[in-house]
Design a protein around this motif. Sequence first.
Motif, PDB file in Angstrom:
ATOM      1  N   PHE A  72       0.844  -1.192   0.000  1.00  0.00           N
ATOM      2  CA  PHE A  72       0.000   0.000   0.000  1.00  0.00           C
ATOM      3  C   PHE A  72       0.881   1.243   0.000  1.00  0.00           C
ATOM      4  O   PHE A  72       1.949   1.271   0.604  1.00  0.00           O
ATOM      5  CB  PHE A  72      -0.914   0.004   1.225  1.00  0.00           C
ATOM      6  CG  PHE A  72      -1.778  -1.218   1.347  1.00  0.00           C
ATOM      7  CD1 PHE A  72      -2.889  -1.377   0.540  1.00  0.00           C
ATOM      8  CD2 PHE A  72      -1.464  -2.227   2.245  1.00  0.00           C
ATOM      9  CE1 PHE A  72      -3.685  -2.508   0.641  1.00  0.00           C
ATOM     10  CE2 PHE A  72      -2.245  -3.359   2.363  1.00  0.00           C
ATOM     11  CZ  PHE A  72      -3.362  -3.505   1.549  1.00  0.00           C
ATOM     12  N   SER A  73       0.394   2.283  -0.656  1.00  0.00           N
ATOM     13  CA  SER A  73       1.124   3.550  -0.651  1.00  0.00           C
ATOM     14  C   SER A  73       0.887   4.322   0.639  1.00  0.00           C
ATOM     15  O   SER A  73       1.791   4.982   1.147  1.00  0.00           O
ATOM     16  CB  SER A  73       0.700   4.397  -1.854  1.00  0.00           C
ATOM     17  OG  SER A  73      -0.706   4.635  -1.829  1.00  0.00           O
ATOM     18  N   ILE A  74      -0.326   4.267   1.174  1.00  0.00           N
ATOM     19  CA  ILE A  74      -0.671   4.922   2.437  1.00  0.00           C
ATOM     20  C   ILE A  74      -1.409   3.909   3.300  1.00  0.00           C
ATOM     21  O   ILE A  74      -2.341   3.239   2.824  1.00  0.00           O
ATOM     22  CB  ILE A  74      -1.550   6.170   2.228  1.00  0.00           C
ATOM     23  CG1 ILE A  74      -0.823   7.187   1.358  1.00  0.00           C
ATOM     24  CG2 ILE A  74      -1.928   6.785   3.570  1.00  0.00           C
ATOM     25  CD1 ILE A  74       0.419   7.768   1.992  1.00  0.00           C
ATOM     26  N   CYS A  75      -0.999   3.814   4.552  1.00  0.00           N
ATOM     27  CA  CYS A  75      -1.665   2.904   5.481  1.00  0.00           C
ATOM     28  C   CYS A  75      -1.637   3.568   6.856  1.00  0.00           C
ATOM     29  O   CYS A  75      -0.594   3.624   7.508  1.00  0.00           O
ATOM     30  CB  CYS A  75      -0.968   1.547   5.503  1.00  0.00           C
ATOM     31  SG  CYS A  75      -1.949   0.259   6.280  1.00  0.00           S
ATOM     32  N   LYS A  76      -2.785   4.059   7.292  1.00  0.00           N
ATOM     33  CA  LYS A  76      -2.900   4.756   8.565  1.00  0.00           C
ATOM     34  C   LYS A  76      -3.732   3.917   9.527  1.00  0.00           C
ATOM     35  O   LYS A  76      -4.828   3.471   9.188  1.00  0.00           O
ATOM     36  CB  LYS A  76      -3.538   6.132   8.374  1.00  0.00           C
ATOM     37  CG  LYS A  76      -3.643   6.934   9.665  1.00  0.00           C
ATOM     38  CD  LYS A  76      -4.272   8.302   9.416  1.00  0.00           C
ATOM     39  CE  LYS A  76      -4.364   9.119  10.701  1.00  0.00           C
ATOM     40  NZ  LYS A  76      -4.968  10.454  10.479  1.00  0.00           N
ATOM     41  N   LEU A  77      -3.208   3.715  10.725  1.00  0.00           N
ATOM     42  CA  LEU A  77      -3.881   2.929  11.755  1.00  0.00           C
ATOM     43  C   LEU A  77      -4.438   3.870  12.808  1.00  0.00           C
ATOM     44  O   LEU A  77      -3.733   4.763  13.298  1.00  0.00           O
ATOM     45  CB  LEU A  77      -2.907   1.940  12.389  1.00  0.00           C
ATOM     46  CG  LEU A  77      -3.453   1.052  13.508  1.00  0.00           C
ATOM     47  CD1 LEU A  77      -4.545   0.146  12.964  1.00  0.00           C
ATOM     48  CD2 LEU A  77      -2.330   0.224  14.121  1.00  0.00           C
ATOM     49  N   ARG A  78      -5.697   3.669  13.170  1.00  0.00           N
ATOM     50  CA  ARG A  78      -6.369   4.549  14.120  1.00  0.00           C
ATOM     51  C   ARG A  78      -7.065   3.725  15.193  1.00  0.00           C
ATOM     52  O   ARG A  78      -7.766   2.767  14.901  1.00  0.00           O
ATOM     53  CB  ARG A  78      -7.385   5.430  13.393  1.00  0.00           C
ATOM     54  CG  ARG A  78      -8.052   6.485  14.277  1.00  0.00           C
ATOM     55  CD  ARG A  78      -9.002   7.337  13.453  1.00  0.00           C
ATOM     56  NE  ARG A  78      -9.643   8.357  14.250  1.00  0.00           N
ATOM     57  CZ  ARG A  78     -10.593   9.179  13.802  1.00  0.00           C
ATOM     58  NH1 ARG A  78     -10.981   9.081  12.538  1.00  0.00           N
ATOM     59  NH2 ARG A  78     -11.135  10.084  14.587  1.00  0.00           N
ATOM     60  N   LYS A  79      -6.825   4.108  16.459  1.00  0.00           N
ATOM     61  CA  LYS A  79      -7.459   3.447  17.601  1.00  0.00           C
ATOM     62  C   LYS A  79      -8.829   4.063  17.839  1.00  0.00           C
ATOM     63  O   LYS A  79      -8.967   5.270  17.987  1.00  0.00           O
ATOM     64  CB  LYS A  79      -6.583   3.621  18.850  1.00  0.00           C
ATOM     65  CG  LYS A  79      -7.190   3.067  20.129  1.00  0.00           C
ATOM     66  CD  LYS A  79      -7.234   1.545  20.092  1.00  0.00           C
ATOM     67  CE  LYS A  79      -7.631   1.010  21.468  1.00  0.00           C
ATOM     68  NZ  LYS A  79      -8.990   1.429  21.878  1.00  0.00           N
ATOM     69  N   VAL A  80      -9.855   3.198  17.858  1.00  0.00           N
ATOM     70  CA  VAL A  80     -11.234   3.662  18.002  1.00  0.00           C
ATOM     71  C   VAL A  80     -11.919   2.842  19.088  1.00  0.00           C
ATOM     72  O   VAL A  80     -11.447   1.761  19.469  1.00  0.00           O
ATOM     73  CB  VAL A  80     -11.999   3.531  16.668  1.00  0.00           C
ATOM     74  CG1 VAL A  80     -11.377   4.415  15.593  1.00  0.00           C
ATOM     75  CG2 VAL A  80     -12.049   2.077  16.211  1.00  0.00           C
ATOM     76  N   PRO A  81     -13.052   3.317  19.611  1.00  0.00           N
ATOM     77  CA  PRO A  81     -13.809   2.515  20.584  1.00  0.00           C
ATOM     78  C   PRO A  81     -14.353   1.243  19.939  1.00  0.00           C
ATOM     79  O   PRO A  81     -14.478   1.144  18.714  1.00  0.00           O
ATOM     80  CB  PRO A  81     -14.942   3.457  21.019  1.00  0.00           C
ATOM     81  CG  PRO A  81     -14.490   4.823  20.638  1.00  0.00           C
ATOM     82  CD  PRO A  81     -13.625   4.664  19.429  1.00  0.00           C
TER      83      PRO A  81
END
Length: 755
Positions: free
Chosen positions: A723-732
């Motif tokens: 992947f060119s962009i891979c953003k990980l985000r912590k969510v409820p």
Amino acid sequence: MDLEAPLSLSRGCSPLECLEAVRDVVLAAEVEVVGPTHCQKSVTSIPGNPKNTRNTAGVWQRDSECIASISLNFYKDLYSVSSDASTQDSNWWDQLQLPSLSSAQQQLLMAPFSAQEIQSAIFGIDDNKSPGPDGFSSAFFKAHWSDVGRLRLILPSLVADYQNVFVPGRLLSDNALIAHEVSPTACDNLMALLTEFCGLSGQVINLQKSFVKFSPNTPEDYRDYLSSSLKLHCKPSLGSYLGLPVEFGRSKVDDFGFLIDKVVKRQSDFADVGLSSTAKLVIINSILVASFNHILSVFKVPPSICSRIDNLLARFWWKSDSQSRGLAMRSKSLLRPKGLGGLGIRQLESFNSALLTRQCWRIHQHPQLLVSRLLTAKYPSLRSFKTRTIPRSSWGCRSLLTGLSTLDRGIARKAGLGSKVRILEDDWVPRGPVVFRDGSGVSDPLTHVSSIINPRSYAWDSTLVHRLFYTSTALRIMALDRPLQPMDDFVYWKFSKNGSFTTKFAYAMLLRHSVSSRLRGILIDPTCVFCYQERETTCHLFRDCSFTYHLWASAPIAFSSPLLHGKPFTDWFIDTDWISKSVLAQGFRSLVRSLRNSSLTSSTASDSCYIQGDFSSTFDVCLLFDGAWNAQNLSAGAGWIFREVFSDSVLGGGSRACHSSSALQSELQACLWALRAAGRRGFRRLLIYSDFSNHFSLLRDGGDGDISCHWLLYEIRFSVLQFSICKLRKVPHQWVAVVDNYLVGPSSFSVYFLF
């Protein structure tokens, strides 16, 4: 001294121009010129008379120009290349076969720096340092950056095996003393080699600090002849190196007796000082024991010496004043590590074995080191973890065998291809040994793990596994993670989470086996101190004791007698719905849930990170995934969906069932399947939502993680690269609850969700 003549030098001036400029300054100031005493040629002057200088012929000169000329010629001769070195053949350097960079390594060094490499450099700076003139500390940048550098990948191939500078994993002790049979011809060749080395490097060997030692059966006249050929004086013993004995006699107690004297002498320095308990702990571990750590790391100290030093340390701890003798009592609370509730005073014999175990680990993990190659060449049996004795071995080798025995008890094997892992002999399945099922129906006995792996998919051959092993063993095998490509087997330390060996974990393992229930011959009574009727076990102390029963009955959590008895303690504690029996506990649970939801409702910058690519405000899709796990039968489920970034519209999803050894593994398995599904659908810019906080430490920081998920982490990091962009985000958890509709698993599936 004030110099009237200015010294003006430019960056591009030659060495000769620099020397001539220095000569002009000397002529103007008429300063004293004194040559270094360690050089072969020197310029001397009469004390108290700086205007008199003697040249190399021994003639005193008083003229200022002569003094400056002598100084100039001296330094020109000192820093210029000799004529002998210039006569070397043009192919001489190629004949040395020095380590050089390959074409791939050259291209790697010439490649432009990436953003990840810059982040890694920032992470290598101390938190209180400032990498630039803007005043921001590196701790500010570390909140966003992480990776490793590229230079350390090629340093081991450039730096020789017997050198240790800037190479991770190498120690000063890796340098070796090599001895071989000496003859007059060998002495001449050795001196010629040293002379050639001095001419090329410009260094001079100090023969006054060098010596030669011969074996006792060498004739005295032959010793004198060889020592004169080497231009070295002869000594009967090698003595000690860094306080470490090099030669040993028959009595090892006498050889290591100086350790007791060292401890007694150091303790006498603190005899008249009123020390607190905290200060005593620091002195014992950081001064008394640390003063001979290098000896404990190389040789096995006799148990009697270790016991004597332990008694001295215990007396020093219990000693209240200078007149008190103290007590030689060593309780569990003194010897147990601080992380296990003790004071952390080291038991010398166990600590000695732990340090020797570390040496054996380094020898096996770094076979390219010179010390590893020398030891395994002389003692080939050291390559096997099962070796216990080697005939006619040195005391150093026998010391390593002690560490090898400890290492064999603490290692396990991670199966890749499985060709080097034995099914019955090796420890490769957690939580118990592996045995074949009776009447498995296999004519030829299978010996290695590779025989139960599918050669095409590299996954477990489930049919063969269930036919060969009992159900409980087969489930534990099927729950082990597998690589998706051929990978080598490797050894790891099973008492640490990430599989890396540390002296701390080895010492804790040895301490559990060595600390007995006897203190100086006094047997500890195992009877319960509350009821004095039964043995003090976990079940009795926390549940079955009459005293504990009355505590349970008087507490807000009330239980009846049939509920308290008749079950093993672990099953009772897990199966009992004790939370629902307490109003206070329910209130506490509601408070925790409200705090958790309120803290995760709004996502901040610390709740997200880029695991691939740089900052981007546009994404192709939002990926949500979740995993579930059943601890009883090790079954697991994984589900994922693709959603539009700015709406709740679901674009698709999927789910799979599998076996996992932990809840962490089920979450990582769901992550891997979700990433592979996103790659197949052609997405290149991903925004990933996850309610599992461990994903940040495992994927963002690039740590080793849990050894049980080693192959999964490797495959996830490899899949992210597509992947060119891979953003990980912590969510409820509420944000990914929709994935639960996609989760699948075996029938009667009691799932455990990770929040």
